[in-house]
Write a protein that holds these residues in place. Structure first.
Motif, PDB file in Angstrom:
ATOM      1  N   HIS A   1       0.876  -1.168   0.000  1.00 27.83           N
ATOM      2  CA  HIS A   1       0.000   0.000   0.000  1.00 27.83           C
ATOM      3  C   HIS A   1       0.910   1.215   0.000  1.00 27.83           C
ATOM      4  CE1 HIS A   1      -2.571  -3.165   1.926  1.00 27.83           C
ATOM      5  NE2 HIS A   1      -3.204  -2.870   0.802  1.00 27.83           N
ATOM      6  N   VAL A   2       1.070   1.782  -1.199  1.00 28.27           N
ATOM      7  CA  VAL A   2       2.029   2.867  -1.367  1.00 28.27           C
ATOM      8  C   VAL A   2       1.432   3.947  -2.262  1.00 28.27           C
ATOM      9  CG1 VAL A   2       3.185   1.753  -3.325  1.00 28.27           C
ATOM     10  CG2 VAL A   2       4.436   3.395  -1.957  1.00 28.27           C
ATOM     11  N   SER A   3       1.753   5.179  -1.935  1.00 26.91           N
ATOM     12  CA  SER A   3       1.412   6.311  -2.800  1.00 26.91           C
ATOM     13  C   SER A   3       2.674   7.150  -2.936  1.00 26.91           C
ATOM     14  CB  SER A   3       0.279   7.145  -2.196  1.00 26.91           C
ATOM     15  OG  SER A   3       0.692   7.760  -0.996  1.00 26.91           O
ATOM     16  N   THR A   4       2.698   7.953  -3.981  1.00 23.85           N
ATOM     17  CA  THR A   4       3.844   8.824  -4.218  1.00 23.85           C
ATOM     18  C   THR A   4       3.340  10.252  -4.372  1.00 23.85           C
ATOM     19  OG1 THR A   4       4.963   7.047  -5.384  1.00 23.85           O
ATOM     20  CG2 THR A   4       5.842   9.246  -5.707  1.00 23.85           C
ATOM     21  N   THR A   5       4.006  11.169  -3.709  1.00 23.96           N
ATOM     22  CA  THR A   5       3.682  12.586  -3.843  1.00 23.96           C
ATOM     23  C   THR A   5       4.951  13.328  -4.222  1.00 23.96           C
ATOM     24  OG1 THR A   5       1.941  12.423  -2.175  1.00 23.96           O
ATOM     25  CG2 THR A   5       2.795  14.623  -2.647  1.00 23.96           C
ATOM     26  N   GLU A   6       4.855  14.153  -5.262  1.00 22.34           N
ATOM     27  CA  GLU A   6       5.997  14.962  -5.682  1.00 22.34           C
ATOM     28  C   GLU A   6       5.596  16.422  -5.671  1.00 22.34           C
ATOM     29  OE1 GLU A   6       8.891  15.383  -9.534  1.00 22.34           O
ATOM     30  OE2 GLU A   6       8.591  13.399  -8.659  1.00 22.34           O
ATOM     31  N   VAL A   7       6.470  17.252  -5.089  1.00 26.75           N
ATOM     32  CA  VAL A   7       6.259  18.695  -5.031  1.00 26.75           C
ATOM     33  C   VAL A   7       7.428  19.346  -5.760  1.00 26.75           C
ATOM     34  CG1 VAL A   7       6.003  20.711  -3.533  1.00 26.75           C
ATOM     35  CG2 VAL A   7       5.127  18.474  -2.778  1.00 26.75           C
ATOM     36  N   ASN A   8       7.132  20.061  -6.844  1.00 27.13           N
ATOM     37  CA  ASN A   8       8.171  20.750  -7.622  1.00 27.13           C
ATOM     38  C   ASN A   8       7.982  22.254  -7.507  1.00 27.13           C
ATOM     39  OD1 ASN A   8       9.725  18.707  -9.265  1.00 27.13           O
ATOM     40  ND2 ASN A   8       7.626  18.100  -9.724  1.00 27.13           N
TER      41      ASN A   8
ATOM     42  N   ASP B   1      -0.657  -0.127   7.055  1.00 26.26           N
ATOM     43  CA  ASP B   1       0.697  -0.401   6.555  1.00 26.26           C
ATOM     44  C   ASP B   1       1.029   0.503   5.359  1.00 26.26           C
ATOM     45  OD1 ASP B   1      -1.018  -1.550   4.702  1.00 26.26           O
ATOM     46  OD2 ASP B   1       0.150  -3.394   4.475  1.00 26.26           O
ATOM     47  N   GLN B   2       0.321   1.622   5.275  1.00 25.80           N
ATOM     48  CA  GLN B   2       0.498   2.557   4.164  1.00 25.80           C
ATOM     49  C   GLN B   2       1.886   3.196   4.189  1.00 25.80           C
ATOM     50  OE1 GLN B   2      -1.483   3.171   1.594  1.00 25.80           O
ATOM     51  NE2 GLN B   2      -0.219   4.777   0.737  1.00 25.80           N
ATOM     52  N   MET B   3       2.474   3.306   3.014  1.00 26.97           N
ATOM     53  CA  MET B   3       3.752   3.996   2.860  1.00 26.97           C
ATOM     54  C   MET B   3       3.561   5.113   1.841  1.00 26.97           C
ATOM     55  SD  MET B   3       7.559   2.748   1.580  1.00 26.97           S
ATOM     56  CE  MET B   3       6.867   1.325   0.830  1.00 26.97           C
ATOM     57  N   SER B   4       4.079   6.274   2.169  1.00 29.08           N
ATOM     58  CA  SER B   4       4.041   7.406   1.249  1.00 29.08           C
ATOM     59  C   SER B   4       5.471   7.750   0.870  1.00 29.08           C
ATOM     60  CB  SER B   4       3.385   8.620   1.916  1.00 29.08           C
ATOM     61  OG  SER B   4       2.068   8.310   2.298  1.00 29.08           O
ATOM     62  N   ILE B   5       5.748   7.747  -0.421  1.00 34.23           N
ATOM     63  CA  ILE B   5       7.037   8.190  -0.939  1.00 34.23           C
ATOM     64  C   ILE B   5       6.858   9.667  -1.291  1.00 34.23           C
ATOM     65  CG2 ILE B   5       8.816   7.873  -2.697  1.00 34.23           C
ATOM     66  CD1 ILE B   5       8.408   5.352  -1.004  1.00 34.23           C
ATOM     67  N   VAL B   6       7.719  10.520  -0.754  1.00 34.15           N
ATOM     68  CA  VAL B   6       7.590  11.960  -0.982  1.00 34.15           C
ATOM     69  C   VAL B   6       8.880  12.489  -1.591  1.00 34.15           C
ATOM     70  CG1 VAL B   6       7.193  14.215   0.092  1.00 34.15           C
ATOM     71  CG2 VAL B   6       5.983  12.188   0.953  1.00 34.15           C
TER      72      VAL B   6
ATOM     73  N   ASP C   1       1.191  14.177   4.854  1.00 34.82           N
ATOM     74  CA  ASP C   1       0.569  13.230   3.926  1.00 34.82           C
ATOM     75  C   ASP C   1      -0.074  12.084   4.693  1.00 34.82           C
ATOM     76  OD1 ASP C   1       0.008  11.263   2.008  1.00 34.82           O
ATOM     77  OD2 ASP C   1       1.849  11.637   0.879  1.00 34.82           O
ATOM     78  N   THR C   2      -1.406  12.011   4.653  1.00 36.97           N
ATOM     79  CA  THR C   2      -2.132  10.897   5.267  1.00 36.97           C
ATOM     80  C   THR C   2      -2.990  10.169   4.230  1.00 36.97           C
ATOM     81  OG1 THR C   2      -3.950  12.347   5.958  1.00 36.97           O
ATOM     82  CG2 THR C   2      -2.161  11.979   7.559  1.00 36.97           C
ATOM     83  N   ILE C   3      -2.564  10.189   2.989  1.00 35.90           N
ATOM     84  CA  ILE C   3      -3.293   9.517   1.912  1.00 35.90           C
ATOM     85  C   ILE C   3      -3.399   8.027   2.225  1.00 35.90           C
ATOM     86  CG2 ILE C   3      -3.194   8.864  -0.530  1.00 35.90           C
ATOM     87  CD1 ILE C   3      -1.836  11.612  -1.027  1.00 35.90           C
ATOM     88  N   LEU C   4      -4.619   7.529   2.228  1.00 36.21           N
ATOM     89  CA  LEU C   4      -4.984   6.134   2.481  1.00 36.21           C
ATOM     90  C   LEU C   4      -4.725   5.673   3.916  1.00 36.21           C
ATOM     91  CD1 LEU C   4      -4.000   4.356  -0.860  1.00 36.21           C
ATOM     92  CD2 LEU C   4      -6.212   5.299  -0.196  1.00 36.21           C
ATOM     93  N   TYR C   5      -4.368   6.572   4.812  1.00 37.63           N
ATOM     94  CA  TYR C   5      -4.159   6.181   6.210  1.00 37.63           C
ATOM     95  C   TYR C   5      -5.456   5.700   6.853  1.00 37.63           C
ATOM     96  CZ  TYR C   5       0.686   7.808   6.793  1.00 37.63           C
ATOM     97  OH  TYR C   5       2.047   7.962   6.730  1.00 37.63           O
ATOM     98  N   ASP C   6      -6.592   6.202   6.383  1.00 43.06           N
ATOM     99  CA  ASP C   6      -7.872   5.768   6.935  1.00 43.06           C
ATOM    100  C   ASP C   6      -8.335   4.452   6.322  1.00 43.06           C
ATOM    101  OD1 ASP C   6      -8.058   7.322   4.627  1.00 43.06           O
ATOM    102  OD2 ASP C   6      -9.470   8.732   5.481  1.00 43.06           O
TER     103      ASP C   6
ATOM    104  N   THR D   1      17.956  20.246  -7.141  1.00 40.07           N
ATOM    105  CA  THR D   1      18.013  19.584  -5.840  1.00 40.07           C
ATOM    106  C   THR D   1      16.714  18.824  -5.592  1.00 40.07           C
ATOM    107  OG1 THR D   1      19.423  21.340  -4.983  1.00 40.07           O
ATOM    108  CG2 THR D   1      18.337  19.934  -3.368  1.00 40.07           C
ATOM    109  N   ARG D   2      16.867  17.540  -5.306  1.00 38.07           N
ATOM    110  CA  ARG D   2      15.720  16.668  -5.039  1.00 38.07           C
ATOM    111  C   ARG D   2      15.920  16.025  -3.673  1.00 38.07           C
ATOM    112  NH1 ARG D   2      12.431  13.872  -8.795  1.00 38.07           N
ATOM    113  NH2 ARG D   2      11.466  12.016  -7.939  1.00 38.07           N
ATOM    114  N   LYS D   3      14.926  16.179  -2.808  1.00 36.31           N
ATOM    115  CA  LYS D   3      14.970  15.557  -1.483  1.00 36.31           C
ATOM    116  C   LYS D   3      13.795  14.588  -1.386  1.00 36.31           C
ATOM    117  CE  LYS D   3      17.491  19.321   0.496  1.00 36.31           C
ATOM    118  NZ  LYS D   3      17.867  20.021   1.701  1.00 36.31           N
ATOM    119  N   SER D   4      14.096  13.355  -0.996  1.00 36.42           N
ATOM    120  CA  SER D   4      13.088  12.303  -0.980  1.00 36.42           C
ATOM    121  C   SER D   4      13.118  11.548   0.336  1.00 36.42           C
ATOM    122  CB  SER D   4      13.346  11.314  -2.114  1.00 36.42           C
ATOM    123  OG  SER D   4      13.315  11.946  -3.358  1.00 36.42           O
ATOM    124  N   THR D   5      11.960  10.983   0.669  1.00 28.64           N
ATOM    125  CA  THR D   5      11.860  10.127   1.843  1.00 28.64           C
ATOM    126  C   THR D   5      10.676   9.197   1.680  1.00 28.64           C
ATOM    127  OG1 THR D   5      11.972  10.120   4.260  1.00 28.64           O
ATOM    128  CG2 THR D   5      10.318  11.558   3.264  1.00 28.64           C
ATOM    129  N   LYS D   6      10.599   8.229   2.567  1.00 25.70           N
ATOM    130  CA  LYS D   6       9.394   7.417   2.675  1.00 25.70           C
ATOM    131  C   LYS D   6       8.825   7.678   4.060  1.00 25.70           C
ATOM    132  CE  LYS D   6      11.679   3.210   4.173  1.00 25.70           C
ATOM    133  NZ  LYS D   6      11.983   1.843   3.883  1.00 25.70           N
TER     134      LYS D   6
END
Length: 170
Positions: free
Chosen positions: A29-36, A141-146, A132-137, A153-158
């Motif tokens: 259960h994963v979603s990805t969010t990108e902010v540019n 076991d939700q993971m968000s990749i941001v 980010d609480t996408i799909l937390y409800d 410069t790109r900064k990322s985390t899970k």
């Protein structure tokens, strides 16, 4: 290190999507969010990518309405539900101040739904905080990749449930 993280995320998502392609429910259960940060237009351009089956399930659960993101006849109704959901499950702060997300729209891309949002009138960026609480409800076991991107410069985390916040400083 960034290249290694990007390769890991790519491989991770390929395996997750391969379960769907083979007709199985995806095990992750994963979603990805990108902010540019778009310095020319002085905007933050946000995209979120969510597995469509999971996304439709949470929309039905929360809003008790027929949900079919791929049905063109329901596009306007789906836009309303997606906007309502995303603006309550994704918040941003730019330079320490909360900002309003403008919903642009969505599109289906294979097994995922891509949602596009924007924040206007951001002259410069020193920090971006993503809540980010996408799909937390739906999943504990939700993971968000941001990913947060400013110029080269790109900064990322899970972010793993129940955590929900990531801040990038530039």
């Amino acid at each position: 290190m960034h290249l290694l993280n990007t390769k890991f995320v790519t491989i991770f998502l390929v395996f997750a999507l391969s379960g769907i392609i083979n007709g199985k429910k995806h095990p992750l259960h994963v979603s990805t969010t990108e902010v540019n940060f778009n310095a020319k237009d002085k905007t933050l351009e946000i995209s979120a990518r969510i597995f469509t089956d999971d996304f439709e399930s949470i929309l039905v659960k929360l809003y008790k309405q027929k949900t079919d993101l791929s049905n063109p006849a329901l596009k306007q109704k789906m836009d309303e539900l997606i906007k309502k959901y995303l603006t309550t499950h994704l918040q941003l702060k730019a330079n320490g101040k909360s900002v309003a997300l403008n919903y642009i729209g969505f599109e289906i891309d294979h097994e995922a739904t891509n949602i596009y949002l924007e924040v206007e009138k951001i002259p410069t960026i020193k920090s971006v905080e993503v809540n980010d609480t996408i799909l937390y409800d739906m999943f504990d076991d939700q993971m968000s990749i941001v990913h947060i991107v400013k110029a080269s410069t790109r900064k990322s985390t899970k972010i793993l449930y129940p955590d929900k916040t990531f801040t990038a400083n530039f």
